[in-house]
Design a protein around this motif. Structure first.
Motif, mmCIF file in Angstrom:
data_model
loop_
_atom_site.group_PDB
_atom_site.id
_atom_site.type_symbol
_atom_site.label_atom_id
_atom_site.label_comp_id
_atom_site.label_asym_id
_atom_site.label_seq_id
_atom_site.Cartn_x
_atom_site.Cartn_y
_atom_site.Cartn_z
ATOM 1 N N VAL A 1 2.776 0.174 -13.820
ATOM 2 C CA VAL A 1 2.374 1.178 -12.839
ATOM 3 C C VAL A 1 3.460 1.371 -11.788
ATOM 4 O O VAL A 1 3.792 2.495 -11.386
ATOM 5 N N GLN B 1 -4.902 7.449 -11.660
ATOM 6 C CA GLN B 1 -4.254 6.199 -11.294
ATOM 7 C C GLN B 1 -4.148 6.106 -9.772
ATOM 8 O O GLN B 1 -3.765 7.068 -9.108
ATOM 9 N N SER C 1 -5.389 1.916 -14.341
ATOM 10 C CA SER C 1 -6.018 2.837 -13.390
ATOM 11 C C SER C 1 -5.901 2.334 -11.954
ATOM 12 O O SER C 1 -6.021 3.113 -11.007
#
Length: 546
Positions: A222, A249, A324
Motif C-alpha cells: 500500500v 483504500q 483496503s
C-alpha cells in the motif's frame, strides 16, 4: 507469550502493577483496608540469573533489546532438573487466545503434560472477551483454583484484598537468592517481578512480554506508492496518508484511541505518567503533548484517511492484508510483523518509528514488560513450593526440551520439523497442543525473545533481523513508565472508569460528536474524582523508595 488477541492486549501498556478496576469480586474480604502504595515502596525482589545455556544470534541488552534467534536450536537443553509435582490435583484459571484444545479426556498431549508436571492438571480456560466474568464467577464460587492468572488491564477490582485473603505470599520463596530454587523463574528480570508486587509482597510468577510498546505496522504494498511507511514530520505523514488513500483504500484503521496513542509518542507525551521537577506526577492524557496529538488525529480524520468503519472493528488486520487499510496499530514491533504474516505470509509489515512532531522530541513508550502474573492459592510451604515448581516448568526458555514439549507437543505426533528445522504442528497438534499452550503461556513464560518460529511463513530469519533493527532504533527515544513497580489504591478504585470515559471522549471528538474544547475540562473534573489521588499515592511511593 504469544498468540494474544488485538482486543485483549493492544492497550495493555496503560495498566500498572496489579491495579485494574471495574469488576467487583465477592468472597475475598473486600472490606479489608490496604495501604499498598506505602507497603510496596520497598520490597526485596528476586535476584536475576539469566538463562545462558542457549546463546542467541542477536544479543539482548539491559535497555530492552530482545535476544534474537535466526534458527531453531539443533540440540535442546534440559532446564528443569526433576518432575515438579507430587501426584496431587493441580488446577489453573487462565485465558486462551486461540481455539480451545480438545478436552483432557480425549487429549493425549494433555495426559503427557500430566506426566511432565507430575500432577493431575486441570485448567479453566477463559476466552477473549469474557475472562473478567469467568474470573469473577470463579472467585465468587469460593473454591479457588491453585493457580490464577491476574491480568493488569481487564477490569478486575479489589485485587489486593483477594490476594491477602486467599493467595500465598511467595516472597520468602523467591526474594533475593531464594529464587535460584526455580531457575527458569530466576531468569526473569527485576522489572518483570515488580509487576507482581502488591502491598509490599510478591504474589506470583510474572508473564514477561516484549519491552517495546505500541507501533503502527503497515502493508508495504500500500505504502510503496508514497515511498514507504516512514515520515520525518506531521506534514510528511499527512501527505503520505493522503497519497495512499483513494478508491477502496484508506491509509489508517479507524481505531482512534490507538491512533492518538501512537501519535502522542511523536509529540513527546510521557509514558503514562511524567514526573515533574518538584516530584509531582502528571498523567499522560492530560498533557499538552497528548492534546496536540489529538488535534493532529483530527486533521487526519478531516483529510479522510481513516477507513470508514467502527472504532471497535475486529478485522482491521485482515483488511490491512487485503489492502483496503494501509496501517494498523499493534502492541509491539514483533506483533506488527507477525500479525501481517498471519494473514498473508508473503507480506512483511513495515513499522513506523516515531518521528519528531512540530518541535517535540519523540518518545517511544516502553511496554509495562509483563501481562500480569499468576497467583498461587494459600497452602503450606510444601504445597506452595510444588506449585512454584510447576510454574518454573511452564517458564522454560526457548531452546529447552520443556519449552518445545509444551509449545509443540511430541515429535511425529503433534509436530514435525520443516526443512529449516522449525517445528510445525500437525493436525493433532493444532487440536490438542495449541490451545493448551496458549493458556499455559498466558500463566507465565520465559523472557521474550525473537524467534523464527514466531513468524508464520518461510521468512522467519528475515523477520527476526528486521524487528531487532526496529527495536534498536526505538531504544534511542524510548522512555519508561516511572510508576511501574509502585502501587496506588486510588488506581485500583478509579482507573477502569477513567480509562473508559477518556477513550469514549476521544472517539466522540474524532468522530465529530463532541468538540475538542471539552478535553481539558474533562481532565480538570477527573483531577477531583481520583486522578489527583492516584498521582499523590504514586509520588509518595516513589519518594519512599528513592
Amino acid at each position: 507469550m504469544s498468540g494474544l488477541s488485538r482486543r485483549g492486549f493492544l492497550g495493555i501498556s496503560t495498566a500498572v502493577v496489579a491495579g485494574a478496576t471495574g469488576l467487583g469480586l465477592t468472597g475475598c474480604g473486600t472490606s479489608a483496608k490496604t495501604k499498598g502504595a506505602a507497603a510496596s515502596a520497598k520490597v526485596k525482589l528476586p535476584a536475576y540469573h539469566p538463562f545462558t545455556a542457549v546463546k542467541p544470534d542477536l544479543p539482548a541488552n539491559s535497555k530492552g533489546l530482545s535476544a534474537g534467534f535466526l534458527s531453531y536450536p539443533k540440540e535442546l537443553v534440559q532446564s528443569v532438573a526433576k518432575t515438579p509435582g507430587d501426584g496431587s490435583k493441580v488446577s489453573m484459571l487462565t485465558e486462551i487466545w486461540v481455539q480451545p484444545p480438545l478436552p483432557k479426556g480425549g487429549n493425549d498431549h494433555w495426559k503427557r503434560v500430566d506426566e511432565a508436571f507430575g500432577a493431575d492438571f486441570s485448567a479453566i480456560l477463559g476466552t477473549d472477551p469474557g475472562y473478567p466474568e469467568k474470573f469473577s464467577a470463579t472467585v465468587a464460587g469460593g473454591d479457588l483454583p491453585d493457580l490464577m492468572w491476574i491480568p493488569p488491564n481487564q477490569g478486575i477490582q479489589h485485587v489486593a484484598q483477594l490476594l491477602e485473603a486467599k493467595c500465598a505470599d511467595i516472597s520468602e520463596y523467591v526474594a533475593g537468592e531464594a529464587v535460584k530454587d526455580f531457575p527458569n523463574l530466576a531468569a526473569m528480570t527485576p522489572e518483570h517481578w515488580k509487576t507482581a508486587v502488591v502491598n509490599g509482597k510478591i504474589w506470583g510468577a510474572p508473564v514477561p512480554y516484549p519491552a517495546f510498546g505500541q507501533v503502527y505496522g503497515a502493508n508495504p504494498e500500500v505504502w510503496a506508492a508514497a515511498g514507504g511507511f516512514s515520515a520525518t514530520s506531521t506534514d510528511e505523514f499527512l501527505a503520505k496518508c493522503k497519497e495512499v488513500t483513494g478508491g477502496k483504500q484508506w491509509a489508517l484503521e479507524p481505531i482512534y484511541v490507538n491512533a492518538v496513542s501512537v501519535m502522542s509518542q511523536c509529540f513527546g507525551a510521557p509514558n503514562k505518567w511524567r514526573r515533574e521537577k518538584d516530584g509531582s506526577l502528571t498523567f499522560w492524557q492530560e498533557t499538552d503533548e497528548y492534546l496536540e496529538a489529538l488535534n493532529f488525529v483530527l486533521q487526519l480524520k478531516k483529510a479522510g484517511v481513516f477507513y470508514p468503519g467502527d472504532p471497535q472493528m475486529a478485522d482491521a488486520y485482515l483488511k490491512m492484508a487485503q489492502g483496503s487499510i494501509g496501517a494498523t496499530v499493534h502492541a509491539n514491533p514483533s506483533g506488527a510483523r507477525a500479525n501481517l504474516r498471519t494473514n498473508d505470509p508473503e507480506l512483511a509489515a513495515e513499522v513506523l518509528v516515531p518521528f519528531n512532531a512540530q518541535g517535540h522530541q519523540a518518545n517511544h513508550h516502553y511496554h509495562l514488560g509483563t501481562i500480569g502474573y499468576t497467583a498461587l492459592k494459600k497452602g503450606d510451604e510444601k504445597r506452595v513450593r510444588m506449585l512454584l515448581g510447576i510454574l518454573d516448568y511452564i517458564a522454560a526458555p526457548f531452546g529447552s526440551k520443556e519449552r518445545e514439549f509444551l509449545e509443540f507437543g511430541t515429535k511425529d505426533v503433534d509436530f514435525t520439523y520443516d526443512d529449516k528445522g522449525i517445528p510445525q504442528r500437525t493436525d493433532a497438534g493444532k487440536q490438542q497442543v495449541e490451545g493448551l499452550w496458549s493458556g499455559l503461556g498466558t500463566s507465565t513464560c520465559a523472557p521474550f525473545s525473537l524467534q523464527t518460529s514466531s513468524f508464520p511463513g518461510t521468512h522467519g530469519a528475515e523477520d527476526v533481523q528486521y524487528v531487532y533493527g526496529v527495536e534498536q532504533k526505538l531504544i534511542g527515544t524510548a522512555v519508561r513508565n516511572p510508576v511501574v513497580g509502585h502501587y496506588s489504591d486510588a488506581y485500583t478504585e478509579h482507573y477502569g472508569r477513567l480509562s473508559t470515559e477518556a477513550g469514549d471522549l476521544v472517539n466522540d471528538i474524532v468522530s465529530g460528536r463532541k468538540k475538542i474544547d471539552e478535553w481539558k475540562p474533562f481532565w480538570s473534573d477527573w483531577r477531583n474524582k481520583g486522578l489527583e489521588q492516584m498521582a499523590r499515592e504514586y509520588q509518595q511511593s516513589l519518594e519512599k523508595s528513592a
